[in-house]
Write a protein that holds these residues in place. Structure first.
Motif, short mmCIF file in Angstrom:
data_model
loop_
_atom_site.label_atom_id
_atom_site.label_comp_id
_atom_site.label_asym_id
_atom_site.label_seq_id
_atom_site.Cartn_x
_atom_site.Cartn_y
_atom_site.Cartn_z
N LEU B 185 0.84 -1.19 0.00
CA LEU B 185 0.00 0.00 0.00
C LEU B 185 0.88 1.26 0.00
O LEU B 185 0.71 2.17 -0.80
N HIS B 186 1.85 1.24 0.88
CA HIS B 186 2.75 2.39 0.99
C HIS B 186 3.52 2.58 -0.31
O HIS B 186 3.74 3.70 -0.76
N ARG B 189 1.58 4.45 -2.74
CA ARG B 189 1.53 5.88 -2.42
C ARG B 189 2.81 6.59 -2.86
O ARG B 189 2.77 7.71 -3.37
N ILE B 190 3.93 5.93 -2.64
CA ILE B 190 5.20 6.51 -3.05
C ILE B 190 5.21 6.70 -4.57
O ILE B 190 5.66 7.73 -5.09
N GLY B 193 3.32 9.75 -5.40
CA GLY B 193 4.08 10.96 -5.06
C GLY B 193 5.17 11.24 -6.09
O GLY B 193 5.42 12.38 -6.46
N LEU B 194 5.78 10.18 -6.53
CA LEU B 194 6.86 10.30 -7.50
C LEU B 194 6.33 10.81 -8.84
O LEU B 194 6.90 11.72 -9.46
N THR B 228 -3.54 8.44 -3.02
CA THR B 228 -2.65 9.59 -2.91
C THR B 228 -2.87 10.57 -4.06
O THR B 228 -2.82 11.79 -3.88
#
Lengths: 370, 370
Positions: B185-186, B189-190, B193-194, B228
């Motif tokens: 999951l994280h 999200r990264i 963001g990227l 995100t």
DNA sequence: CTGAAAGCGCTTACAG
DNA sequence: CTGAAAGCGCTTACAG
């Protein structure tokens, strides 16, 4: 892996090399004599030594680390740590890594003694190093101030065969066992790539803030950046390079001043400290988010800036791991002579805002020490 | 740290807790009896056990790992590794980490036995796990296929108190010592963001390629991404989510097909495999560089795509470290009962083109195994 | 139920 | 120059 299957012995499925005891039997001598031969100790007939060494080689003998590590509890190892700028949060992260390693290795006969100081005074550093030697350390890790008095002291330690690790900052004449830290040139290139990725194709007037022109690492971060920008990201246009001496107040006024002359600024690259000061100036002019900010090391204020969206990304250099590895590398060297490579380079970790979002179980894992 | 200074002993500057021998003297019993009390072994009078445990606690006794590790050479530990999809380069990286750990711990009485298989057949996985148990392993690490037969088998092992580590992929009912791997999951999200950092503010029509809707991790990477994007990067507009089954040919045709209907595509997010196929399709339409590509895991072809500028960035999950930690964690647990956290989460490392530029001494350092 | 001995692999201090 | 013993901290047979 081992070549002489005949001499391997198996225990419960585990393939082992032979031990000193077995080697002693093969050679028809005592274990003490084996020890003398293998570890270059005096008091052994040359021909006996030669024979044993030959035998050891033939049978692929390798000294067992568990044996040595237990043995060390009988005559423990002491290593010294010297660190300047002790209030610097970056070095506190390095310190945390050192302390973790010290805990992990305490059972294996290691203990660590510290000397720290505020600031960067080379005379004081030399003095503290001498204190550590007086205390009887078998090895030393320090963040060396690359100036003559320190270099001279390190040369003396090299002569005494006391291994020294240069931590986070290298010494220019290389009188040390190894360097552990960042590759500053490469990290400058990564910063350029990162800013290149976050901008373009329209022109991006850019301000570079470096810490000090006196510090090699800072200069390398600037030149690595410029090099890569020139090669790949022509839209990044460096308007100026200014020294902020890692100082937030100075950083703030340099950015304010720059904006007066160059209101079209679209990116700030910080090669060293003063991040929060620069962000404050951008905020004061309402430029947060409009001006990209790329910087190094994720600590305290910088982490907050990242979470607030005031920084585009930070590049971290695994400070805890640097500290951990310094201790571990010295220990291994002192334990059985394991030679580290000349330079152990830590990663350049790109950290963006989403790294800081705490997912379910993530936070602890992301911040774990090596 | 230790509370009872009186019972600490110092040797050459090293502060040690007490040993079983000293505890035996204090208690007026033999070391065998101390062992029986401390390690819950049978054949000891309850009141003697109680007294010893009390004494141990009072003096802050902690078992010394060096002693145990050496001892293990006498009756070595055997751990089993089971891995599916053995041709998958990602798992080969995990394997390299496992092998490194096995080498590091061989001196400490550990040996490792393997079973691998092509593909993802849960019946075959159960069979191989049973073979490992037959071989007498004391613990097990595997990349579990989260299906009923496997879960049932793991429940059986839990009943036998054989510790099991779920590697890279968790099992849904949690019958395992711990999970070691990515937080999917994280990582989604990264990725968002990227991509957010590399785009905007103009709209960015985006295609998501996932591996399979049957796989939890893939779904989590998609949902973390969407979450995100919705919260922070509204310009990223997901046009479609398609399954490519980690297959390059399918990936290629899905992208080609999508471009027919959506020529304005500006980004592709790959939650799993098929990266090279997608890149080939973009190249075929002359969109390399114009369309941002964000993906996971840097291996083989993906690394080449990154160097060629066909990928914007990749997110890596420390595969070698996952393997290394699986072995180390099992070893520590079997050595002295050290309990790992429920989940050990590896980092999401953002890798950009400049990471792959080889600086002087950098390459080796950046790719070092834990 | 408890102790004395032996051993994992290494090194050191001592006796010859 | 060489060997026998003791010890680092732990555990396991074995004897009582």
């Amino acid at each position: 892996m081992l070549e002489h299957e005949a001499t391997l012995c198996r225990k419960g499925g585990l393939i082992l090399g032979l031990s000193m005891r077995q080697l002693a039997e093969l050679a028809g001598v005592s274990r003490g004599t084996i020890d003398r031969a293998l570890n270059d100790r005096p008091g052994i007939a040359p021909e006996v030594r030669a024979k044993i060494l030959q035998l050891a080689q033939d049978h692929g003998y390798r000294s067992n680390r568990a044996g040595r590590m237990l043995r060390l509890n009988k005559s423990p190892l002491l290593i010294g740590i010297q660190m300047p700028a002790r209030n610097n949060p970056f070095f506190q992260a390095v310190r945390a890594g050192i302390e973790q390693a010290a805990r992990d290795l305490a059972d294996f006969g290691l203990s660590v003694v510290w000397r720290t100081m505020p600031g960067y005074d080379s005379a004081a550093q030399v003095r503290q190093v001498q204190e550590l030697i007086q205390a009887g350390v078998h090895g030393l890790a320090l963040v060396p101030i690359d100036q003559e008095p320190v270099r001279r002291e390190l040369a003396g330690l090299a002569a005494q065969e006391i291994p020294v690790i240069a931590l986070n900052n290298d010494v220019s004449d290389g009188r040390r066992l190894c360097y552990i830290g960042n590759d500053y040139l490469h990290s400058g290139r990564i910063a350029a790539g990162l800013l290149g990725l976050a901008t373009g194709p329209d022109p991006v007037p850019t301000l570079i803030l470096t810490g000090s022109n006196q510090i090699l690492g800072h200069n390398q971060r600037v030149s690595g950046f410029r090099e890569t920008v020139a090669a790949r990201y022509p839209w990044i246009q460096v308007e100026a390079v200014r020294e902020n001496l890692d100082d937030d107040a100075l950083s703030f006024s340099l950015v304010m001043e720059h904006l007066d002359g160059h209101p079209e600024l679209r990116a700030v690259y910080l090669a060293a400290g003063g991040v929060a000061g620069a962000c404050r100036a951008l905020a004061a002019r309402g430029l947060t988010g409009r001006v990209r900010v790329v910087c190094f090391d994720l600590l305290d204020e910088t982490a907050r800036c990242l979470r607030d969206g005031r920084i585009t990304a930070a590049i971290s250099q695994e400070p805890e791991r640097q500290g951990y590895l310094a201790v571990k590398t010295l220990y291994d060297y002192l334990l059985d002579g394991t030679r580290p490579p000349d330079r152990i380079i830590t990663k350049n970790e790109i950290i963006i805002r989403e790294h800081e979002d705490v997912s379910e179980h993530t936070a602890a894992g992301q911040r774990r020490i090596p």
